[in-house]
Motif scaffolding. Structure first.
Motif, PDB file in Angstrom:
ATOM      1  N   LEU A  16      -2.531  -1.691   1.408  1.00 40.09           N
ATOM      2  CA  LEU A  16      -3.664  -0.843   1.047  1.00 40.09           C
ATOM      3  C   LEU A  16      -3.388   0.641   1.274  1.00 40.09           C
ATOM      4  O   LEU A  16      -4.025   1.492   0.648  1.00 40.09           O
ATOM      5  CB  LEU A  16      -4.903  -1.261   1.831  1.00 40.09           C
ATOM      6  N   LEU A  17      -2.459   0.967   2.162  1.00 39.63           N
ATOM      7  CA  LEU A  17      -2.128   2.361   2.430  1.00 39.63           C
ATOM      8  C   LEU A  17      -0.815   2.780   1.769  1.00 39.63           C
ATOM      9  O   LEU A  17      -0.213   3.780   2.145  1.00 39.63           O
ATOM     10  CB  LEU A  17      -2.057   2.606   3.938  1.00 39.63           C
ATOM     11  N   ASN A  18      -0.394   2.021   0.767  1.00 40.84           N
ATOM     12  CA  ASN A  18       0.829   2.324   0.046  1.00 40.84           C
ATOM     13  C   ASN A  18       0.515   3.252  -1.134  1.00 40.84           C
ATOM     14  O   ASN A  18      -0.612   3.318  -1.610  1.00 40.84           O
ATOM     15  CB  ASN A  18       1.472   1.029  -0.451  1.00 40.84           C
ATOM     16  N   ILE A  19       1.520   3.955  -1.626  1.00 41.49           N
ATOM     17  CA  ILE A  19       1.333   4.992  -2.643  1.00 41.49           C
ATOM     18  C   ILE A  19       0.627   4.500  -3.919  1.00 41.49           C
ATOM     19  O   ILE A  19      -0.292   5.171  -4.374  1.00 41.49           O
ATOM     20  CB  ILE A  19       2.696   5.652  -2.984  1.00 41.49           C
ATOM     21  N   PRO A  20       0.990   3.374  -4.530  1.00 41.61           N
ATOM     22  CA  PRO A  20       0.281   3.011  -5.775  1.00 41.61           C
ATOM     23  C   PRO A  20      -1.227   2.822  -5.580  1.00 41.61           C
ATOM     24  O   PRO A  20      -2.008   3.206  -6.445  1.00 41.61           O
ATOM     25  CB  PRO A  20       0.938   1.706  -6.206  1.00 41.61           C
ATOM     26  N   ILE A  21      -1.621   2.284  -4.458  1.00 43.30           N
ATOM     27  CA  ILE A  21      -3.055   2.085  -4.209  1.00 43.30           C
ATOM     28  C   ILE A  21      -3.718   3.408  -3.844  1.00 43.30           C
ATOM     29  O   ILE A  21      -4.855   3.680  -4.250  1.00 43.30           O
ATOM     30  CB  ILE A  21      -3.274   1.039  -3.098  1.00 43.30           C
ATOM     31  N   LEU A  22      -3.020   4.250  -3.092  1.00 39.57           N
ATOM     32  CA  LEU A  22      -3.580   5.546  -2.721  1.00 39.57           C
ATOM     33  C   LEU A  22      -3.809   6.443  -3.936  1.00 39.57           C
ATOM     34  O   LEU A  22      -4.739   7.249  -3.946  1.00 39.57           O
ATOM     35  CB  LEU A  22      -2.676   6.263  -1.722  1.00 39.57           C
ATOM     36  N   THR A  23      -2.980   6.306  -4.960  1.00 42.14           N
ATOM     37  CA  THR A  23      -3.170   7.138  -6.145  1.00 42.14           C
ATOM     38  C   THR A  23      -4.446   6.777  -6.892  1.00 42.14           C
ATOM     39  O   THR A  23      -4.993   7.620  -7.599  1.00 42.14           O
ATOM     40  CB  THR A  23      -1.966   7.030  -7.099  1.00 42.14           C
ATOM     41  N   ILE A  24      -4.920   5.550  -6.735  1.00 43.27           N
ATOM     42  CA  ILE A  24      -6.194   5.163  -7.350  1.00 43.27           C
ATOM     43  C   ILE A  24      -7.338   5.942  -6.714  1.00 43.27           C
ATOM     44  O   ILE A  24      -8.269   6.372  -7.399  1.00 43.27           O
ATOM     45  CB  ILE A  24      -6.411   3.635  -7.220  1.00 43.27           C
ATOM     46  N   ALA A  25      -7.279   6.130  -5.409  1.00 46.20           N
ATOM     47  CA  ALA A  25      -8.342   6.839  -4.698  1.00 46.20           C
ATOM     48  C   ALA A  25      -8.157   8.344  -4.716  1.00 46.20           C
ATOM     49  O   ALA A  25      -9.059   9.069  -4.302  1.00 46.20           O
ATOM     50  CB  ALA A  25      -8.402   6.348  -3.249  1.00 46.20           C
ATOM     51  N   ASN A  26      -7.039   8.832  -5.202  1.00 48.81           N
ATOM     52  CA  ASN A  26      -6.774  10.266  -5.211  1.00 48.81           C
ATOM     53  C   ASN A  26      -7.441  10.893  -6.433  1.00 48.81           C
ATOM     54  O   ASN A  26      -6.842  11.039  -7.497  1.00 48.81           O
ATOM     55  CB  ASN A  26      -5.272  10.526  -5.225  1.00 48.81           C
TER      56      ASN A  26
END
Length: 70
Positions: A16-26
């Motif tokens: 959940l704290l990996n880059i592909p998932i973080l880009t969704i919330a960015n």
């Protein structure tokens, strides 16, 4: 058994704290005046602490009840 569950929880939150998932919330939007990315990271972090604490508390109580039966 507890170690396996802790490993699964750790892997889930690492995902959940990996880059592909973080880009969704960015996003440039704000929710309640807080950037969405900051809110997402804080909620994931808080739920990780809560989940690990709940798991340790639950297994500690079950260990105490089985130890008192001896």
């Amino acid at each position: 058994m507890k170690e396996g569950r802790l490993l699964i929880i750790s892997l889930l939150f690492m995902l959940l704290l990996n880059i592909p998932i973080l880009t969704i919330a960015n996003r440039p939007e704000r929710l309640l005046g807080i950037p969405v990315l900051y809110l997402y990271v804080f909620c994931v972090w808080a739920s990780m602490i809560g989940g690990i604490g709940w798991l340790i508390h639950r297994t500690r109580n079950s260990d105490d009840s089985t130890a008192s039966d001896d």
